[in-house]
Design an enzyme around this catalytic site. Sequence first.
Site, PDB file in Angstrom:
ATOM      1  N   HIS A  70      -4.430   6.506  -0.788  1.00 31.99           N
ATOM      2  CA  HIS A  70      -4.953   6.449   0.585  1.00 31.99           C
ATOM      3  C   HIS A  70      -3.840   6.618   1.624  1.00 31.99           C
ATOM      4  O   HIS A  70      -4.123   6.844   2.795  1.00 31.99           O
ATOM      5  CB  HIS A  70      -5.646   5.098   0.784  1.00 31.99           C
ATOM      6  CG  HIS A  70      -6.893   5.171   1.622  1.00 31.99           C
ATOM      7  ND1 HIS A  70      -7.640   6.329   1.805  1.00 31.99           N
ATOM      8  CD2 HIS A  70      -7.562   4.200   2.336  1.00 31.99           C
ATOM      9  CE1 HIS A  70      -8.680   6.067   2.577  1.00 31.99           C
ATOM     10  NE2 HIS A  70      -8.645   4.805   2.927  1.00 31.99           N
ATOM     11  N   ASN A  89      -9.082   1.409   8.988  1.00 29.67           N
ATOM     12  CA  ASN A  89     -10.370   1.353   9.690  1.00 29.67           C
ATOM     13  C   ASN A  89     -10.253   1.302  11.209  1.00 29.67           C
ATOM     14  O   ASN A  89     -11.239   1.513  11.909  1.00 29.67           O
ATOM     15  CB  ASN A  89     -11.179   0.134   9.219  1.00 29.67           C
ATOM     16  CG  ASN A  89     -11.616   0.264   7.775  1.00 29.67           C
ATOM     17  OD1 ASN A  89     -11.289   1.224   7.101  1.00 29.67           O
ATOM     18  ND2 ASN A  89     -12.349  -0.716   7.305  1.00 29.67           N
ATOM     19  N   TYR A 140      -4.183  -0.723  10.228  1.00 32.13           N
ATOM     20  CA  TYR A 140      -4.983  -0.520   9.025  1.00 32.13           C
ATOM     21  C   TYR A 140      -5.945   0.646   9.258  1.00 32.13           C
ATOM     22  O   TYR A 140      -6.297   0.982  10.386  1.00 32.13           O
ATOM     23  CB  TYR A 140      -5.712  -1.791   8.567  1.00 32.13           C
ATOM     24  CG  TYR A 140      -4.756  -2.812   7.989  1.00 32.13           C
ATOM     25  CD1 TYR A 140      -4.379  -2.746   6.650  1.00 32.13           C
ATOM     26  CD2 TYR A 140      -4.213  -3.809   8.787  1.00 32.13           C
ATOM     27  CE1 TYR A 140      -3.479  -3.661   6.116  1.00 32.13           C
ATOM     28  CE2 TYR A 140      -3.318  -4.735   8.267  1.00 32.13           C
ATOM     29  CZ  TYR A 140      -2.947  -4.637   6.932  1.00 32.13           C
ATOM     30  OH  TYR A 140      -2.056  -5.534   6.414  1.00 32.13           O
ATOM     31  N   TYR A 163       0.811  -1.224   0.000  1.00 30.57           N
ATOM     32  CA  TYR A 163       0.000   0.000   0.000  1.00 30.57           C
ATOM     33  C   TYR A 163       0.847   1.277   0.000  1.00 30.57           C
ATOM     34  O   TYR A 163       0.288   2.373   0.009  1.00 30.57           O
ATOM     35  CB  TYR A 163      -0.892   0.025   1.250  1.00 30.57           C
ATOM     36  CG  TYR A 163      -1.778  -1.182   1.402  1.00 30.57           C
ATOM     37  CD1 TYR A 163      -2.942  -1.313   0.652  1.00 30.57           C
ATOM     38  CD2 TYR A 163      -1.446  -2.201   2.285  1.00 30.57           C
ATOM     39  CE1 TYR A 163      -3.760  -2.429   0.787  1.00 30.57           C
ATOM     40  CE2 TYR A 163      -2.257  -3.321   2.436  1.00 30.57           C
ATOM     41  CZ  TYR A 163      -3.409  -3.436   1.677  1.00 30.57           C
ATOM     42  OH  TYR A 163      -4.209  -4.538   1.812  1.00 30.57           O
ATOM     43  N   ASN A 222     -12.987   6.461   6.745  1.00 31.27           N
ATOM     44  CA  ASN A 222     -12.987   5.442   7.794  1.00 31.27           C
ATOM     45  C   ASN A 222     -11.901   5.653   8.841  1.00 31.27           C
ATOM     46  O   ASN A 222     -12.076   5.276  10.008  1.00 31.27           O
ATOM     47  CB  ASN A 222     -12.854   4.044   7.172  1.00 31.27           C
ATOM     48  CG  ASN A 222     -14.110   3.610   6.454  1.00 31.27           C
ATOM     49  OD1 ASN A 222     -15.218   4.005   6.828  1.00 31.27           O
ATOM     50  ND2 ASN A 222     -13.955   2.824   5.404  1.00 31.27           N
ATOM     51  N   ASP A 234      -5.918  11.757   3.323  1.00 29.72           N
ATOM     52  CA  ASP A 234      -6.325  12.008   1.942  1.00 29.72           C
ATOM     53  C   ASP A 234      -7.764  12.511   1.893  1.00 29.72           C
ATOM     54  O   ASP A 234      -8.607  12.085   2.676  1.00 29.72           O
ATOM     55  CB  ASP A 234      -6.194  10.730   1.116  1.00 29.72           C
ATOM     56  CG  ASP A 234      -7.032   9.589   1.704  1.00 29.72           C
ATOM     57  OD1 ASP A 234      -6.761   9.207   2.870  1.00 29.72           O
ATOM     58  OD2 ASP A 234      -7.944   9.087   1.020  1.00 29.72           O
TER      59      ASP A 234
END
Length: 248
Positions: A19, A67, A65, A14, A113, A92
Amino acid sequence: MRLIVGLGNPGGKYARNRHNIGFMALDEIHRRNSGFQPWRARFQGQVSEGRLGSEKVLLLKPSTYMNESGRAVGEAMRFFKIEPEDIVVIYDELDLPPAKFRMKKGGGHGGHNGLRSISAHIGQEYRRLRLGIGHPGDKKLVSNYVLGDFSKADQDWLNPLLAEVADQAGLLAEAKDSQFANKMTLALEPEKAQRGNKAASQKPEKAPKPKQQSHIRQARQNKPAAKLPKSGPMADMLKKLLGGGDNT
């Protein structure tokens, strides 16, 4: 102690995602400001302590992560007894065009989130730095878009944006958000800043307050004094009252 949080997802898969622009911003702050310690695992994330300007600062990239970002933020906040107002979250923003930014304190999560999780753990009164990544134009495309990598063409605006965030991070640490925004705008959008300064300098001066009715004042000044009696009982009484009579 100030806490600056960058949002993203951990792992090389990632690393260059849109993101993950919050992680990228923290990496740039760490790289361009000497005195920060090496990254280490703590508070369910990667942290580095150092100084920005006159403030001691903890940089935090949650490893939970996106969330579950609030778990890491809440743990660090409680350990150092940091108030929400002393926390800046960098993330972002789909609703801002690429290279644009906005500073904001408090408010809702706007569907993000990471913010949703943080607000659930520490409330809403933390400060936010939103970095625009643009919108794909269709809600159905959002997930793939934010989890997609920045393109080579994006580097033309992304690298200057991240560099400027890092160079002005001391103002964030000192809670000088307006000055931070002004410096960012001057560096990234000089034409906009120039237009703003020009507009401010061309504001019409306030009209002078209308003078009071000078003719009334003049009439009062020119009004003849009342004639006083020169002799008689009334004149004697007035002389005594005004100190002009004989003292015998």
